[in-house]
Scaffold this motif. Structure first.
Motif, PDB file in Angstrom:
ATOM      1  N   GLU A   9       0.826  -1.213   0.000  1.00 34.50           N
ATOM      2  CA  GLU A   9       0.000   0.000   0.000  1.00 34.50           C
ATOM      3  C   GLU A   9       0.857   1.259   0.000  1.00 34.50           C
ATOM      4  N   SER A  10       1.990   1.215   0.698  1.00 35.80           N
ATOM      5  CA  SER A  10       2.855   2.395   0.724  1.00 35.80           C
ATOM      6  C   SER A  10       3.462   2.640  -0.656  1.00 35.80           C
ATOM      7  N   MET A  11       3.835   1.578  -1.359  1.00 32.04           N
ATOM      8  CA  MET A  11       4.385   1.739  -2.708  1.00 32.04           C
ATOM      9  C   MET A  11       3.297   2.198  -3.678  1.00 32.04           C
ATOM     10  N   LYS A  12       2.085   1.692  -3.509  1.00 35.42           N
ATOM     11  CA  LYS A  12       0.978   2.142  -4.364  1.00 35.42           C
ATOM     12  C   LYS A  12       0.735   3.636  -4.171  1.00 35.42           C
ATOM     13  N   ALA A  13       0.843   4.092  -2.940  1.00 35.60           N
ATOM     14  CA  ALA A  13       0.641   5.517  -2.662  1.00 35.60           C
ATOM     15  C   ALA A  13       1.739   6.352  -3.317  1.00 35.60           C
ATOM     16  N   LEU A  14       2.985   5.873  -3.278  1.00 31.91           N
ATOM     17  CA  LEU A  14       4.086   6.600  -3.910  1.00 31.91           C
ATOM     18  C   LEU A  14       3.941   6.597  -5.433  1.00 31.91           C
ATOM     19  N   ILE A  15       3.455   5.504  -5.982  1.00 35.72           N
ATOM     20  CA  ILE A  15       3.210   5.440  -7.427  1.00 35.72           C
ATOM     21  C   ILE A  15       2.088   6.391  -7.802  1.00 35.72           C
ATOM     22  N   GLN A  16       1.044   6.442  -6.985  1.00 30.04           N
ATOM     23  CA  GLN A  16      -0.065   7.367  -7.242  1.00 30.04           C
ATOM     24  C   GLN A  16       0.422   8.814  -7.210  1.00 30.04           C
ATOM     25  N   LEU A  17       1.282   9.139  -6.255  1.00 27.56           N
ATOM     26  CA  LEU A  17       1.877  10.485  -6.215  1.00 27.56           C
ATOM     27  C   LEU A  17       2.681  10.755  -7.484  1.00 27.56           C
ATOM     28  N   GLY A  18       3.360   9.731  -7.969  1.00 25.25           N
ATOM     29  CA  GLY A  18       4.146   9.867  -9.191  1.00 25.25           C
ATOM     30  C   GLY A  18       3.287  10.200 -10.398  1.00 25.25           C
ATOM     31  N   THR A  19       2.058   9.715 -10.419  1.00 24.00           N
ATOM     32  CA  THR A  19       1.173  10.017 -11.552  1.00 24.00           C
ATOM     33  C   THR A  19       0.815  11.494 -11.599  1.00 24.00           C
ATOM     34  N   ALA A  52      14.583  -5.858  -9.843  1.00 26.19           N
ATOM     35  CA  ALA A  52      13.762  -4.721  -9.411  1.00 26.19           C
ATOM     36  C   ALA A  52      12.755  -5.152  -8.348  1.00 26.19           C
ATOM     37  N   LYS A  53      12.209  -6.348  -8.495  1.00 28.62           N
ATOM     38  CA  LYS A  53      11.250  -6.849  -7.505  1.00 28.62           C
ATOM     39  C   LYS A  53      11.901  -6.951  -6.131  1.00 28.62           C
ATOM     40  N   LYS A  54      13.133  -7.458  -6.090  1.00 25.43           N
ATOM     41  CA  LYS A  54      13.859  -7.561  -4.820  1.00 25.43           C
ATOM     42  C   LYS A  54      14.143  -6.176  -4.241  1.00 25.43           C
ATOM     43  N   LEU A  55      14.515  -5.253  -5.117  1.00 27.93           N
ATOM     44  CA  LEU A  55      14.799  -3.890  -4.658  1.00 27.93           C
ATOM     45  C   LEU A  55      13.542  -3.231  -4.093  1.00 27.93           C
ATOM     46  N   PHE A  56      12.400  -3.442  -4.765  1.00 21.38           N
ATOM     47  CA  PHE A  56      11.141  -2.887  -4.275  1.00 21.38           C
ATOM     48  C   PHE A  56      10.786  -3.476  -2.916  1.00 21.38           C
ATOM     49  N   GLN A  57      11.054  -4.764  -2.718  1.00 24.28           N
ATOM     50  CA  GLN A  57      10.788  -5.385  -1.426  1.00 24.28           C
ATOM     51  C   GLN A  57      11.663  -4.781  -0.338  1.00 24.28           C
ATOM     52  N   GLN A  58      12.925  -4.517  -0.661  1.00 25.79           N
ATOM     53  CA  GLN A  58      13.826  -3.906   0.315  1.00 25.79           C
ATOM     54  C   GLN A  58      13.327  -2.526   0.735  1.00 25.79           C
ATOM     55  N   GLU A  92       4.074   5.026 -15.258  1.00 26.17           N
ATOM     56  CA  GLU A  92       3.570   5.118 -16.630  1.00 26.17           C
ATOM     57  C   GLU A  92       2.372   4.188 -16.838  1.00 26.17           C
ATOM     58  N   GLY A  93       2.479   2.961 -16.328  1.00 26.12           N
ATOM     59  CA  GLY A  93       1.381   2.013 -16.437  1.00 26.12           C
ATOM     60  C   GLY A  93       0.129   2.503 -15.724  1.00 26.12           C
ATOM     61  N   LYS A  94       0.317   3.081 -14.559  1.00 26.43           N
ATOM     62  CA  LYS A  94      -0.813   3.617 -13.787  1.00 26.43           C
ATOM     63  C   LYS A  94      -1.493   4.760 -14.538  1.00 26.43           C
ATOM     64  N   ILE A  95      -0.688   5.641 -15.136  1.00 28.70           N
ATOM     65  CA  ILE A  95      -1.249   6.755 -15.909  1.00 28.70           C
ATOM     66  C   ILE A  95      -2.037   6.229 -17.096  1.00 28.70           C
ATOM     67  N   LEU A  96      -1.484   5.246 -17.794  1.00 28.61           N
ATOM     68  CA  LEU A  96      -2.177   4.682 -18.951  1.00 28.61           C
ATOM     69  C   LEU A  96      -3.469   3.973 -18.548  1.00 28.61           C
ATOM     70  N   ASP A  97      -3.471   3.342 -17.379  1.00 27.52           N
ATOM     71  CA  ASP A  97      -4.686   2.698 -16.885  1.00 27.52           C
ATOM     72  C   ASP A  97      -5.770   3.717 -16.591  1.00 27.52           C
ATOM     73  N   GLN A  98      -5.367   4.890 -16.096  1.00 27.41           N
ATOM     74  CA  GLN A  98      -6.326   5.921 -15.737  1.00 27.41           C
ATOM     75  C   GLN A  98      -6.826   6.703 -16.947  1.00 27.41           C
ATOM     76  N   LYS A  99      -6.011   6.822 -17.960  1.00 28.99           N
ATOM     77  CA  LYS A  99      -6.341   7.635 -19.138  1.00 28.99           C
ATOM     78  C   LYS A  99      -6.473   6.730 -20.352  1.00 28.99           C
ATOM     79  N   MET A 100      -7.606   6.155 -20.546  1.00 27.69           N
ATOM     80  CA  MET A 100      -7.808   5.215 -21.653  1.00 27.69           C
ATOM     81  C   MET A 100      -7.605   5.877 -23.009  1.00 27.69           C
ATOM     82  N   GLU A 101      -7.825   7.172 -23.106  1.00 29.87           N
ATOM     83  CA  GLU A 101      -7.665   7.848 -24.393  1.00 29.87           C
ATOM     84  C   GLU A 101      -6.200   7.945 -24.822  1.00 29.87           C
ATOM     85  N   LEU A 102      -5.262   7.668 -23.945  1.00 26.01           N
ATOM     86  CA  LEU A 102      -3.849   7.702 -24.290  1.00 26.01           C
ATOM     87  C   LEU A 102      -3.388   6.410 -24.954  1.00 26.01           C
TER      88      LEU A 102
END
Length: 103
Positions: A9-19, A52-58, A92-102
């Motif tokens: 959830e904390s990483m999702k929040a940081l990704i959301q901020l990134g969008t 990257a998965k291991k780094l994200f876990q760290q 980038e994936g999150k932005i594309l998921d939110q903006k279908m017109e892109l």
């Protein structure tokens, strides 16, 4: 009330901020690094994805943002660049998921 810590959830929040263009996890110097700017548009290979998965876990196992930053600071330059590259791919994936017109 459930107050247990959920790392994903904390990483999702940081990704959301990134969008929205906010990257509190990264130092401005990292974002302005020409090598990172160049790499963040390249595809991530299978080996890079596993690393990257291991780094994200760290990073995500720490609760506080400052602790997450400290983990990033302690990484090698290559690992940090890979983390930033993977993070931008997720944003980038999150932005594309939110903006279908892109699509």
């Amino acid at each position: 009330m459930d107050i247990s810590y959920r790392p994903e959830e904390s990483m999702k929040a940081l990704i959301q901020l990134g969008t929205t263009g906010h990257f509190p996890l990264f130092h401005e110097v990292w974002l302005s690094d020409p090598e990172i700017k160049e790499k963040r548009f390249q595809k991530i290979t299978g080996q890079e994805r596993a690393r990257a998965k291991k780094l994200f876990q760290q990073v995500s196992k720490h609760r506080q943002l400052e602790h997450k930053k400290t983990v990033l600071l302690s990484m090698t330059d290559d690992d940090r660049k890979l983390f930033v590259k993977a993070f931008f791919k997720l944003v980038e994936g999150k932005i594309l998921d939110q903006k279908m017109e892109l699509h």
